[in-house]
Design an enzyme around this catalytic site. Structure first.
Site, PDB file in Angstrom:
ATOM      1  N   GLU A   1      47.411  29.791  29.687  1.00 12.79           N
ATOM      2  CA  GLU A   1      48.572  29.270  30.435  1.00 12.79           C
ATOM      3  C   GLU A   1      48.733  27.751  30.377  1.00 12.79           C
ATOM      4  O   GLU A   1      48.883  27.102  31.413  1.00 12.79           O
ATOM      5  CB  GLU A   1      48.495  29.733  31.903  1.00 12.79           C
ATOM      6  CG  GLU A   1      48.419  31.241  32.043  1.00 12.79           C
ATOM      7  CD  GLU A   1      48.157  31.711  33.477  1.00 12.79           C
ATOM      8  OE1 GLU A   1      48.114  30.885  34.394  1.00 12.79           O
ATOM      9  OE2 GLU A   1      47.999  32.934  33.666  1.00 12.79           O
TER      10      GLU A   1
ATOM     11  N   GLU B   1      47.526  41.580  29.516  1.00 11.53           N
ATOM     12  CA  GLU B   1      47.476  41.781  30.984  1.00 11.53           C
ATOM     13  C   GLU B   1      48.656  42.623  31.468  1.00 11.53           C
ATOM     14  O   GLU B   1      49.247  42.344  32.518  1.00 11.53           O
ATOM     15  CB  GLU B   1      47.484  40.421  31.706  1.00 11.53           C
ATOM     16  CG  GLU B   1      46.390  39.465  31.241  1.00 11.53           C
ATOM     17  CD  GLU B   1      46.351  38.156  32.020  1.00 11.53           C
ATOM     18  OE1 GLU B   1      46.957  38.075  33.104  1.00 11.53           O
ATOM     19  OE2 GLU B   1      45.697  37.213  31.536  1.00 11.53           O
TER      20      GLU B   1
HETATM   21  O1  9MR Z   1      44.035  39.456  38.951  1.00 13.87           O
HETATM   22  C1  9MR Z   1      43.369  38.224  39.146  1.00 13.87           C
HETATM   23  C2  9MR Z   1      43.095  37.997  40.629  1.00 13.87           C
HETATM   24  O2  9MR Z   1      42.161  38.964  41.084  1.00 13.87           O
HETATM   25  C3  9MR Z   1      42.550  36.587  40.845  1.00 13.87           C
HETATM   26  O3  9MR Z   1      42.449  36.340  42.231  1.00 13.87           O
HETATM   27  C4  9MR Z   1      43.455  35.546  40.205  1.00 13.87           C
HETATM   28  C5  9MR Z   1      42.880  34.139  40.311  1.00 13.87           C
HETATM   29  O4  9MR Z   1      41.681  34.014  39.572  1.00 13.87           O
HETATM   30  O5  9MR Z   1      43.647  35.849  38.835  1.00 13.87           O
HETATM   31  C6  9MR Z   1      44.232  37.105  38.592  1.00 13.87           C
HETATM   32  O6  9MR Z   1      44.369  37.293  37.190  1.00 13.87           O
HETATM   33  C7  9MR Z   1      45.251  36.415  36.521  1.00 13.87           C
HETATM   34  C8  9MR Z   1      44.660  36.154  35.158  1.00 13.87           C
HETATM   35  O7  9MR Z   1      43.360  35.661  35.278  1.00 13.87           O
HETATM   36  C9  9MR Z   1      45.541  35.201  34.359  1.00 13.87           C
HETATM   37  N1  9MR Z   1      46.896  35.663  34.292  1.00 13.87           N
HETATM   38  C10 9MR Z   1      47.519  36.032  35.555  1.00 13.87           C
HETATM   39  C11 9MR Z   1      46.635  37.031  36.290  1.00 13.87           C
HETATM   40  C12 9MR Z   1      47.302  37.509  37.560  1.00 13.87           C
HETATM   41  O8  9MR Z   1      47.467  36.424  38.432  1.00 13.87           O
END
Ligand code: 9MR
Length: 374
Positions: A167, A283
């Site tokens: 990102e 994802e």
């Molecule tokens: O699903 C993930 C959630 O459990 C965490 O709290 C969050 C912060 O670390 O990240 C979420 O996963 C993200 C991923 O790492 C990157 N792309 C977006 C995802 C959804 O927010």
């Protein structure tokens, strides 16, 4: 009807093939996509038959749920840790690493001979509390390279693919280069991306190195700006000899949004493939926050999006893997992040919260069955 790849090989041209797909898509829309009767074979088996990987994001705690654990093993031939490989989870302090959780999860995957992705080495979120105060312009390069060397080095040869940088683009942050203003960028400038890929290549020379990005799926100008910037960024890295091997398209879809039939993604996918890169859907899920309460209608709309999206993505031979962000509605980040106003539980994933296959599962199955073999 030809697939696009077959058409290109036969010299028929992408446009003719694309329009035949467009017609097929609009016919399927008119007749309301029939997703019954797809058979019982697992997603893993269907994907493998095409040389594709299907998998899901998991967390360690979920694996003690034996029913869920069993479904993971049944459906997935690739896994990713939803959180356990993030910087903040591995770094109790500036000078220490804690691999307890990542080792456990990778151990599970290896015991079952399932390849695992590494998500993620460099991100602006999930940073530890001490980061802001202790990482500065003087030590940031050392902190970044040391983190990557240590993590990617520890798991060298054991990870299917690393999300090296996650990102890095955010047009609304207002920079002319459209890069996101991240703690890493603030301290290191835009060179942090290249630095990260070089460090990852040095630490795990055989590893597939991925740039992972969000917000690329929409049929509107903001997403188009992001897509253009992704291609520009990747082309620039490749021109500079930076080792980058694949693009990760996160694919957090929103039910009810107007995506058209995803035809607008074809030129983007082929631009990325033309750079010699592979593509992973990293994802995938479908938020049903704004969809009608009626279960059948809600599930139908979710499934239609899964199918229409994957029909276009999997038609591009450079797409080698599809991972959903979770497998069952029992465990999804969207329960807290995008809950429904009516209080009903969200249903963004292939299995329901009782671990039953939903229409969304059928939709993925059908899209995999229809994909041209790799
Ligand atoms: O699903 C993930 C959630 O459990 C965490 O709290 C969050 C912060 O670390 O990240 C979420 O996963 C993200 C991923 O790492 C990157 N792309 C977006 C995802 C959804 O927010």
């Amino acid at each position: 009807m030809f697939t696009r790849r077959q058409a290109l090989q036969l010299g028929v041209g992408a446009t003719a093939a694309a329009s035949s797909v467009a017609i097929a898509n609009s016919l399927s829309k008119q007749s309301q996509l029939d997703l019954t009767d797809v058979g019982n074979a697992s997603l893993r088996e269907r994907a493998a038959a095409k040389g594709i990987l299907y998998g899901a994001a998991i967390e360690w705690a979920e694996l003690s749920d034996s029913g869920f654990n069993q479904q993971i093993l049944q459906e997935c031939n690739i896994l990713v840790a939803e959180n356990e490989f993030k910087f903040g989870r591995m770094r109790p302090s500036l000078d220490r690493f804690d691999f307890t959780a990542s080792d456990r999860l990778l151990g599970f995957a290896r015991r079952h001979s399932i390849p695992m992705r590494g998500h993620t080495l460099v991100w602006h979120l999930a940073l530890p509390d001490w980061f802001e105060e202790q990482v500065n312009r003087r030590n940031a390069e050392q902190v970044l390279t040391n983190h990557i060397q240590t993590v990617a080095g520890r798991y060298r040869g054991q990870i299917h693919s690393w999300d090296v940088v996650n990102e890095a683009i955010e047009p609304s942050d207002g920079r002319r280069d459209r890069l996101r203003r991240t703690p890493w960028l603030e301290r290191l400038g835009d060179g942090y991306i290249e630095l990260a890929f070089q460090a990852a290549a040095a630490a795990d020379p055989e590893g597939m190195l991925v740039y992972n990005e969000l917000g690329l799926e929409g049929n509107h100008s903001d997403a188009e700006t992001r897509r253009r910037k992704v291609v520009e960024l990747l082309a620039g890295l490749i021109d500079n000899g930076v080792p980058v091997h694949a693009l990760g398209i996160q694919s957090h879809l929103t039910g009810g949004a107007d995506y058209g039939q995803f035809e607008h993604l074809r030129p983007f996918l082929s631009d990325v493939a033309s750079l010699g890169l592979q593509i992973l859907v990293t994802e995938l899920d479908v938020s049903d926050q704004h969809l009608p309460a009626d279960l059948q209608e809600r599930d139908r709309q979710i499934a239609t999006l899964y199918h229409d999206y994957l029909a276009v993505l999997l038609d591009e031979a450079a797409v080698i893997a599809v991972l959903t962000w979770g497998l069952s509605d029992r465990y999804t980040w969207l329960s807290s992040h995008a809950p429904r106003q009516d209080g009903n539980a969200v249903r963004p994933l292939p299995l329901d919260d009782q671990l039953n296959r939903k229409q969304a599962w059928n939709a993925i199955a059908r899209a995999l069955d229809q994909a041209p073999p790799r």
